[in-house]
Enzyme design. Structure first.
Site, PDB file in Angstrom:
ATOM      1  CG  ASN A 289     104.477  37.111 101.387  1.00  0.00           C
ATOM      2  OD1 ASN A 289     104.668  38.330 101.501  1.00  0.00           O
ATOM      3  ND2 ASN A 289     104.380  36.315 102.442  1.00  0.00           N
TER       4      ASN A 289
ATOM      5  N   GLY B 221      99.827  21.563 108.834  1.00  0.00           N
ATOM      6  CA  GLY B 221     101.237  21.499 109.197  1.00  0.00           C
ATOM      7  C   GLY B 221     102.153  21.982 108.102  1.00  0.00           C
TER       8      GLY B 221
ATOM      9  N   GLY C 241      98.869  32.298  92.196  1.00  0.00           N
ATOM     10  CA  GLY C 241     100.109  31.812  91.621  1.00  0.00           C
ATOM     11  C   GLY C 241     101.312  32.670  91.950  1.00  0.00           C
TER      12      GLY C 241
ATOM     13  N   GLY D  94     105.009  28.921 101.484  1.00  0.00           N
ATOM     14  CA  GLY D  94     106.149  29.634 100.921  1.00  0.00           C
ATOM     15  C   GLY D  94     107.411  28.796 100.942  1.00  0.00           C
ATOM     16  CG  ASP D  95     109.008  27.525 104.593  1.00  0.00           C
ATOM     17  OD1 ASP D  95     109.798  28.465 104.428  1.00  0.00           O
ATOM     18  OD2 ASP D  95     108.340  27.382 105.641  1.00  0.00           O
TER      19      ASP D  95
ATOM     20  CB  THR E 160     104.577  33.600  96.272  1.00  0.00           C
ATOM     21  OG1 THR E 160     104.812  34.232  97.538  1.00  0.00           O
ATOM     22  CG2 THR E 160     105.822  32.827  95.870  1.00  0.00           C
TER      23      THR E 160
ATOM     24  CB  THR F 157     101.591  26.719 108.310  1.00  0.00           C
ATOM     25  OG1 THR F 157     100.557  27.367 109.041  1.00  0.00           O
ATOM     26  CG2 THR F 157     102.907  26.876 109.028  1.00  0.00           C
TER      27      THR F 157
ATOM     28  CG  ASN G  45     102.583  28.760  91.011  1.00  0.00           C
ATOM     29  OD1 ASN G  45     102.762  29.357  92.058  1.00  0.00           O
ATOM     30  ND2 ASN G  45     102.440  29.377  89.863  1.00  0.00           N
TER      31      ASN G  45
ATOM     32  CG  ASP H  95      98.115  25.079 108.207  1.00  0.00           C
ATOM     33  OD1 ASP H  95      98.312  26.313 108.163  1.00  0.00           O
ATOM     34  OD2 ASP H  95      98.750  24.322 108.953  1.00  0.00           O
TER      35      ASP H  95
END
Length: 219
Positions: free
Chosen positions: A109, A202, A140, A166-167, A135, A163, A191, A161
């Protein structure tokens, strides 16, 4: 994982608890405190298993929450067998430039890119064509093109959220590349997937199904 139809035959059980990520969410952002647990119970003999599995793979994804030495060995195997590797260089405190020699596609990122290449990271990554995607959250993603940076537009959403965004991006990107899509199409798909993930609470629970991603892209 089995309930989601994920192949689990190569998962190794060890006498340690599963790693824990303690996630603090505030002001539409998050901070993660990791207790690695089983993630750091890698042994040298596991490399032999990787040498069996990796050549059968289309794409292999890595991050740095397992011992970096094991990541480097696995990246070397990918390079030897011409298997596409994706490396999400997080956490960046264990990242080192030697990992770049294996030709993996890096997906940091913005803050991770700055940690690796410094404040002028946008100029620095121009020498890594087809090897870096950065990222940019709501903006985008971008990657170095032949003469200038290429930007792939993000989606405006109500953030609940972040969290796991990125995964989600990396998982969707991997799917696209495994389908032999070009880089641009794969990033657009990633994206869209990431934009859906931030609309729910979550990490795992926020990850969308393929049909939802397709609908966002076409809708």
């Amino acid at each position: 994982m089995q309930n989601e139809g994920i192949h689990t035959a190569s998962i190794k059980r060890v006498d340690k608890p599963t790693g824990i990520a303690n996630i603090l969410v505030s002001d539409q952002d998050n901070r993660i405190i990791v207790v690695p647990g089983a993630n750091h119970e890698w042994e040298q003999e596991m490399v032999l298993e990787m040498e069996r599995i990796i050549p059968q793979s289309k794409v292999v994804v890595f991050q740095l929450e397992i011992p970096v030495g094991m990541v480097e060995k696995a990246l070397a195997i990918c390079k030897e067998h011409n298997v596409q590797a994706i490396l999400n260089p997080a956490p960046t405190d264990v990242f080192h430039e030697g990992l770049l020699q294996y030709g993996a596609l890096l997906t940091p990122n913005e803050s991770e890119a700055e940690t690796i290449w410094g404040a002028e990271w946008k100029k620095a990554i121009q020498s890594f064509q087809n090897q870096v995607i950065v990222t940019l959250g709501k903006d985008g993603a971008m990657y170095p093109g032949e003469s200038d940076a290429v930007y792939v537009t993000g989606y405006p959403v109500e953030v609940v959220d972040t969290t796991g965004a990125g995964d989600t991006f990396n998982g969707a990107l991997t799917y696209g590349l495994s389908q032999n899509w070009d880089l641009s199409k794969s990033i657009e798909f990633a994206n869209a997937a990431a934009s859906l993930s931030v609309e729910a609470l979550g990490a795992q629970t926020g990850m969308p199904k393929r049909a939802a991603v397709d609908e966002r892209m076409t809708g």
